[in-house]
Design an enzyme around this catalytic site. Structure first.
Site, short mmCIF file in Angstrom:
data_model
loop_
_atom_site.label_atom_id
_atom_site.label_comp_id
_atom_site.label_asym_id
_atom_site.label_seq_id
_atom_site.Cartn_x
_atom_site.Cartn_y
_atom_site.Cartn_z
N LYS A 1 0.86 -1.18 0.00
CA LYS A 1 0.00 0.00 0.00
C LYS A 1 0.89 1.23 0.00
CE LYS A 1 -4.15 -1.91 2.17
NZ LYS A 1 -5.11 -1.74 3.27
N HIS B 1 1.51 6.77 2.58
CA HIS B 1 0.74 8.02 2.44
C HIS B 1 1.20 9.07 3.44
CE1 HIS B 1 -1.60 7.10 6.04
NE2 HIS B 1 -1.88 5.91 5.54
N HIS C 1 1.43 8.37 7.16
CA HIS C 1 2.66 7.69 7.58
C HIS C 1 3.83 8.68 7.63
CE1 HIS C 1 0.63 3.85 6.04
NE2 HIS C 1 0.77 3.71 7.34
#
Length: 571
Positions: free
Chosen positions: A127, A130, A133
């Site tokens: 994933k 983003h 994070h």
């Protein structure tokens, strides 16, 4: 900084009062007060517990002035309105300035037996990394660095998400795209994400794909670590960490350990369920689910089909960390939206094991960033964001008439771009959402990361050019030539540094330290403008001003290191 003076006052006060934080609680008064009174003082406000014995201990404290060359007078300032009574230590001017500018500046470390574990960053395999994070990474790093600077024992942990049905979906996507091992090795995060997206899109049309993903995950969960599927998954993880470490290096971050959701086996999860049942914390629902009660909520732990939820795995991880580290506190740096999850985790675990007190467990919340994207569209990968910052900064450098041609390179632009992104984030209040704007973050003027780097470079250049004036290591006894208002202001700001670190730690707000460094840079710039060295004919004035600028650079450098910044000497 004022470490030596603080240590001496701390030793004296500790003889009368129960307090091990006086070193950091000694305060430099406001700018208005110290400029109007024309003296150097430190204030200490006793706690309610200590206030009762303040009057009886005052005489002994006043005798302190006869025991040291540092303190000229000690007296009590009566309470005024909402301000509590405080002790004022009037400092001997030259002795105090000498400790600020010439003494070894080591902070008092009183917490070596306190072990703080920080879990931060924690992206998921397959994933995008983003901006949530990114904030966790930046904030967590600063808080860990800060505690380490204050003398705590620190463990920095990155707990990566690599478990759940999505992993089966990822493997399906790898098979569908016929991805080679080499492709994954060269760009693991982007390649695995494309495979994950491919499988998800296909599953909307073909329901068999979701079932195939569940079967693969079930197989992975039940197999031993020597199986081909398990080995393949371990390779994905290793490649991902190597790519993440490149980005972390650009951000000035190193972790003590990388851990994984998958390291907690089904056997360990079942043991958690057994413990919950033994403590009568696991409650059945009519639909077959099992829940735990957290305040007025019933939080699911086991689904109706018997599979466990994320909370169970986090409880297993927390108990395992307690057994390994016996931490004083563990801090999870995760966005605001996970508040309910961490309340459930902390309350359930502390009821499960009496020795894990809830006050040892902390969720460090933060708000969201809006509008952070690249020119190509919405930013997805951390590398894209950092590359965008570098390219934009490089453009600004090439267009600036102040940039030397020899220094017009991408390495400096990269450090400046990363600095801008980090400071733009850290100057915000931690729990507030904010709108990101590239132009504001990268601007040369105003309170930005560029200001910190620019001031550091100016100080480095000045000190390098005039090193011969202060390289004899002769300690000044008097500082008659630091009388200007600008110099007095900068001296007081330097004296406030230990106090600022403590306030930042107490509130876990990096913006307190960031704003202090902006203030330090503003005061330093004014001194550089009005207290010249090169054109000054008096060599004693030159030397004392250089010592002042040397202390400013030292303090700025240490503060920037805590924020995770690489300090430039030229730009």
């Amino acid at each position: 900084m004022s470490t030596f003076v603080r240590k001496k006052i701390c030793e004296k006060i500790n003889g009368f009062f129960k307090c091990n934080r006086i070193y950091y609680e000694l305060e430099v008064p406001s700018k208005k007060q110290y400029l109007s009174e024309n003296k150097f003082v430190l204030h200490w406000t006793p706690s309610k517990e200590n206030s009762a014995q303040l009057q009886s201990s005052l005489k002994a404290l006043k005798d302190f002035q006869y025991d040291t060359e540092l303190v000229e007078n000690v007296h009590l300032l009566s309470a005024q309105g909402k301000e509590a009574a405080k002790v004022e230590f009037v400092l001997r001017r030259d002795a105090y300035i000498r400790t600020l500018l010439c003494e070894e500046q080591n902070l008092l470390h009183e917490f070596p037996n306190k072990h703080m574990v920080f879990e931060f960053s924690s992206p998921n395999i397959a994933k995008p990394f983003h901006v949530g994070h990114l904030r966790s990474t930046i904030i967590g790093n600063v808080l860990a660095n800060l505690h380490e600077e204050l003398g705590y024992k620190i463990t920095r942990m990155n707990y990566l998400g690599d478990w759940g049905t999505q992993l089966g979906m990822l493997q399906v996507g790898v098979e569908m795209l016929d991805v080679t091992q080499r492709e994954i090795q060269l760009a693991p995060i982007e390649t695995l994400y494309k495979a994950y997206v491919k499988a998800n899109e296909a599953s909307i049309i073909d329901r068999n794909i979701a079932e195939r993903a569940r079967q693969i995950f079930s197989q992975l969960e039940g197999e031993n670590c020597e199986s081909s599927l398990s080995k393949q998954w371990h390779l994905y993880r290793d490649y991902t960490i190597k790519e993440l470490q490149i980005a972390y290096e650009r951000l000035g971050i190193k972790f003590d350990m990388y851990e994984w959701e998958s390291q907690y086996s089904q056997k360990q999860i079942l043991e958690i369920l057994r413990m919950l049942e033994a403590k009568h914390l696991l409650l059945p629902e009519k639909d077959g689910r099992k829940v735990v009660e957290v305040q007025d909520r019933r939080v699911p732990v086991v689904k109706s089909d018997g599979s466990t939820l994320y909370l169970t795995r986090d409880i297993a991880a927390l108990i395992d960390r307690w057994k390994r580290f016996q931490f004083s506190e563990i801090l999870y740096v995760v966005e605001n939206g996970q508040s309910d999850h961490f309340k459930a985790l902390f309350k359930t675990t502390s009821r499960l094991l009496d020795e894990i007190k809830e006050n040892r467990l902390r969720h460090i919340k933060f708000g969201r960033i809006h509008g952070m994207s690249t020119r190509k569209g919405q930013a997805v990968f951390l590398k894209d964001l950092l590359d965008e910052a570098r390219e934009r900064m490089f453009e600004k450098q090439t267009q600036s008439p102040n940039t030397k041609a020899s220094l017009n390179n991408k390495e400096i632009a990269d450090v400046l771009g990363v600095t801008a992104v980090i400071i733009n984030d850290l100057k915000q209040r931690r729990q507030r959402d904010y709108d990101f704007n590239w132009d504001k973050a990268l601007q040369m003027n105003g309170d930005t990361g560029i200001k910190l780097q620019y001031t550091h470079c100016r100080l480095y250049s000045l000190l390098e050019q005039n090193a011969h004036l202060i390289e004899d290591n002769v300690v000044e006894r008097r500082f008659d030539y630091l009388n200007e208002e600008e110099a007095i202001d900068l001296l007081h700001i330097l004296g406030r540094y230990p106090q600022v670190l403590w306030q930042t730690k107490e509130k876990l707000e990096a913006c307190i330290l960031v704003n202090y460094l902006f203030n330090l840079c503003n005061s330093t710039s004014l001194c550089l403008k009005r207290l010249p060295v090169k054109t000054e004919e008096n060599i004693l004035k030159q030397k004392q001003r250089l010592l002042l600028f040397q202390a400013a650079k030292r303090t700025l450098h240490r503060g920037m290191n805590i924020l995770g910044l690489k300090c430039l000497n030229v730009m």
